[in-house]
Write a protein that holds these residues in place. Structure first.
Motif, PDB file in Angstrom:
ATOM      1  N   GLY A  62       0.805  -1.226   0.000  1.00 17.57           N
ATOM      2  CA  GLY A  62       0.000   0.000   0.000  1.00 17.57           C
ATOM      3  C   GLY A  62       0.829   1.262   0.000  1.00 17.57           C
ATOM      4  N   ASP A  63       1.915   1.322  -0.752  1.00 15.98           N
ATOM      5  CA  ASP A  63       2.780   2.498  -0.863  1.00 15.98           C
ATOM      6  C   ASP A  63       3.508   2.850   0.434  1.00 15.98           C
ATOM      7  OD1 ASP A  63       2.109   2.841  -3.561  1.00 15.98           O
ATOM      8  OD2 ASP A  63       0.358   4.046  -3.049  1.00 15.98           O
ATOM      9  N   ALA A  64       3.687   1.873   1.310  1.00 20.45           N
ATOM     10  CA  ALA A  64       4.423   2.117   2.558  1.00 20.45           C
ATOM     11  C   ALA A  64       5.311   0.923   2.880  1.00 20.45           C
ATOM     12  CB  ALA A  64       3.454   2.373   3.711  1.00 20.45           C
ATOM     13  N   LYS A  65       6.305   1.189   3.673  1.00 25.43           N
ATOM     14  CA  LYS A  65       7.216   0.152   4.168  1.00 25.43           C
ATOM     15  C   LYS A  65       6.852  -0.104   5.626  1.00 25.43           C
ATOM     16  CE  LYS A  65      11.450   0.243   2.789  1.00 25.43           C
ATOM     17  NZ  LYS A  65      11.393  -0.896   1.907  1.00 25.43           N
ATOM     18  N   PHE A  66       6.711  -1.372   5.976  1.00 28.33           N
ATOM     19  CA  PHE A  66       6.392  -1.797   7.332  1.00 28.33           C
ATOM     20  C   PHE A  66       7.589  -2.582   7.842  1.00 28.33           C
ATOM     21  CE2 PHE A  66       2.498  -1.081   5.150  1.00 28.33           C
ATOM     22  CZ  PHE A  66       1.611  -0.604   6.091  1.00 28.33           C
ATOM     23  N   ALA A  67       8.082  -2.237   9.034  1.00 30.95           N
ATOM     24  CA  ALA A  67       9.270  -2.902   9.550  1.00 30.95           C
ATOM     25  C   ALA A  67       9.191  -3.087  11.063  1.00 30.95           C
ATOM     26  CB  ALA A  67      10.519  -2.098   9.198  1.00 30.95           C
ATOM     27  N   LEU A  68       9.778  -4.173  11.504  1.00 36.41           N
ATOM     28  CA  LEU A  68       9.935  -4.480  12.921  1.00 36.41           C
ATOM     29  C   LEU A  68      11.378  -4.906  13.120  1.00 36.41           C
ATOM     30  CD1 LEU A  68       8.841  -5.116  15.807  1.00 36.41           C
ATOM     31  CD2 LEU A  68       8.319  -7.403  14.940  1.00 36.41           C
ATOM     32  N   ALA A  69      12.077  -4.249  14.026  1.00 33.27           N
ATOM     33  CA  ALA A  69      13.464  -4.586  14.325  1.00 33.27           C
ATOM     34  C   ALA A  69      13.596  -4.829  15.819  1.00 33.27           C
ATOM     35  CB  ALA A  69      14.394  -3.455  13.893  1.00 33.27           C
ATOM     36  N   PHE A  70      14.541  -5.706  16.183  1.00 37.78           N
ATOM     37  CA  PHE A  70      14.772  -5.975  17.594  1.00 37.78           C
ATOM     38  C   PHE A  70      16.195  -6.463  17.805  1.00 37.78           C
ATOM     39  CE2 PHE A  70      12.944  -9.710  15.652  1.00 37.78           C
ATOM     40  CZ  PHE A  70      13.712 -10.761  16.120  1.00 37.78           C
ATOM     41  N   PHE A  71      16.671  -6.214  19.026  1.00 29.73           N
ATOM     42  CA  PHE A  71      18.003  -6.665  19.438  1.00 29.73           C
ATOM     43  C   PHE A  71      18.052  -6.674  20.953  1.00 29.73           C
ATOM     44  CE2 PHE A  71      18.186  -2.079  18.781  1.00 29.73           C
ATOM     45  CZ  PHE A  71      18.737  -1.624  19.973  1.00 29.73           C
ATOM     46  N   ASP A  72      19.084  -7.311  21.484  1.00 26.43           N
ATOM     47  CA  ASP A  72      19.273  -7.375  22.927  1.00 26.43           C
ATOM     48  C   ASP A  72      20.453  -6.504  23.344  1.00 26.43           C
ATOM     49  OD1 ASP A  72      17.214  -9.282  23.380  1.00 26.43           O
ATOM     50  OD2 ASP A  72      18.552 -10.879  22.736  1.00 26.43           O
ATOM     51  N   VAL A  73      20.314  -5.831  24.480  1.00 28.61           N
ATOM     52  CA  VAL A  73      21.422  -5.109  25.090  1.00 28.61           C
ATOM     53  C   VAL A  73      21.949  -5.946  26.252  1.00 28.61           C
ATOM     54  CG1 VAL A  73      20.680  -2.811  24.345  1.00 28.61           C
ATOM     55  CG2 VAL A  73      19.870  -3.716  26.533  1.00 28.61           C
ATOM     56  N   ALA A  74      23.138  -5.618  26.707  1.00 24.78           N
ATOM     57  CA  ALA A  74      23.794  -6.445  27.726  1.00 24.78           C
ATOM     58  C   ALA A  74      23.338  -6.140  29.150  1.00 24.78           C
ATOM     59  CB  ALA A  74      25.314  -6.273  27.637  1.00 24.78           C
ATOM     60  N   GLU A  75      22.934  -4.893  29.409  1.00 29.70           N
ATOM     61  CA  GLU A  75      22.614  -4.491  30.780  1.00 29.70           C
ATOM     62  C   GLU A  75      21.314  -3.685  30.826  1.00 29.70           C
ATOM     63  OE1 GLU A  75      25.868  -2.309  32.430  1.00 29.70           O
ATOM     64  OE2 GLU A  75      27.343  -3.675  31.571  1.00 29.70           O
ATOM     65  N   PRO A  76      20.563  -3.793  31.919  1.00 33.91           N
ATOM     66  CA  PRO A  76      19.310  -3.036  32.032  1.00 33.91           C
ATOM     67  C   PRO A  76      19.500  -1.522  31.855  1.00 33.91           C
ATOM     68  CG  PRO A  76      19.439  -4.673  33.778  1.00 33.91           C
ATOM     69  CD  PRO A  76      20.776  -4.678  33.077  1.00 33.91           C
ATOM     70  N   GLY A  77      20.616  -0.983  32.304  1.00 34.45           N
ATOM     71  CA  GLY A  77      20.866   0.451  32.183  1.00 34.45           C
ATOM     72  C   GLY A  77      21.031   0.927  30.754  1.00 34.45           C
ATOM     73  N   GLN A  78      21.200   0.020  29.806  1.00 38.06           N
ATOM     74  CA  GLN A  78      21.381   0.396  28.399  1.00 38.06           C
ATOM     75  C   GLN A  78      20.058   0.503  27.634  1.00 38.06           C
ATOM     76  OE1 GLN A  78      24.033  -2.875  27.399  1.00 38.06           O
ATOM     77  NE2 GLN A  78      25.774  -1.461  27.315  1.00 38.06           N
ATOM     78  N   VAL A  79      18.983  -0.006  28.200  1.00 43.06           N
ATOM     79  CA  VAL A  79      17.705  -0.041  27.491  1.00 43.06           C
ATOM     80  C   VAL A  79      17.219   1.368  27.149  1.00 43.06           C
ATOM     81  CG1 VAL A  79      15.268  -0.680  27.660  1.00 43.06           C
ATOM     82  CG2 VAL A  79      17.030  -2.286  28.423  1.00 43.06           C
TER      83      VAL A  79
END
Length: 172
Positions: A65-82
């Motif tokens: 429909g003339d748009a790009k749909f994306a979902l990205a994810f990754f993990d960080v090492a420590e809670p303070g980095q979120v």
């Protein structure tokens, strides 16, 4: 002859009413999130150097429909980095399209870990060729996993963005 013309006209009218986006819900392997995409997404993976740390980002992307749909994810090492990762992703999203300002609201994804940096943004900017581009995106986390989902296009349908972004959830 009139009957054939009427049938053809009815067929054209029905074709005009068919949905441009074919929504389907699934849980991408290893993502931990349920998502509704309007098309079958391709899966990509790449190394990304963020200020908080280098990460391996998984991405699901499709065009409909003339748009790009994306979902990205990754993990960080420590809670303070979120929080820092969420803020950096938001700044990158705005910078990528040259957005001057953002309409921001707190993110509300069922099952997410509460975080003051979790946001839903509406952005408007320009592509390198000068054409206007719109983006709606949500940035959130669950535990150490950070997510970004977005809809990008010349004109982003509010209904499509709400269906995609509002349909995300993190089962327990």
């Amino acid at each position: 002859m009139l009957r054939i013309a009427s049938l053809l006209l009815a067929g054209v009218a029905l074709a005009g009413c068919s949905p441009a986006l074919d929504w389907r819900e699934f849980q991408p392997e290893g993502s931990g999130v349920l998502a509704s995409f309007p098309c079958k997404p391709d899966r990509h993976s790449r190394a990304v150097k963020l200020e908080v740390q280098a990460v391996r980002m998984e991405m699901l992307v499709c065009d409909a429909g003339d748009a790009k749909f994306a979902l990205a994810f990754f993990d960080v090492a420590e809670p303070g980095q979120v929080g820092a990762a969420l803020a950096e992703l938001q700044a990158l999203a705005a910078g990528n399209i040259g957005a001057q300002s953002a309409d921001a609201q707190p993110a509300a994804v069922p099952g997410m870990t509460p975080n003051p940096k979790a946001m839903r943004l509406r952005l408007e900017g320009r592509q390198p060729d000068g054409t206007t581009v719109q983006e709606q995106a949500v940035f959130f986390a669950k535990g150490l996993r950070v997510y970004q989902a977005m809809v990008l296009g010349r004109r982003v349908s509010a209904e499509a963005a709400d269906t995609f972004l509002g349909g995300l959830r993190l089962p327990a």
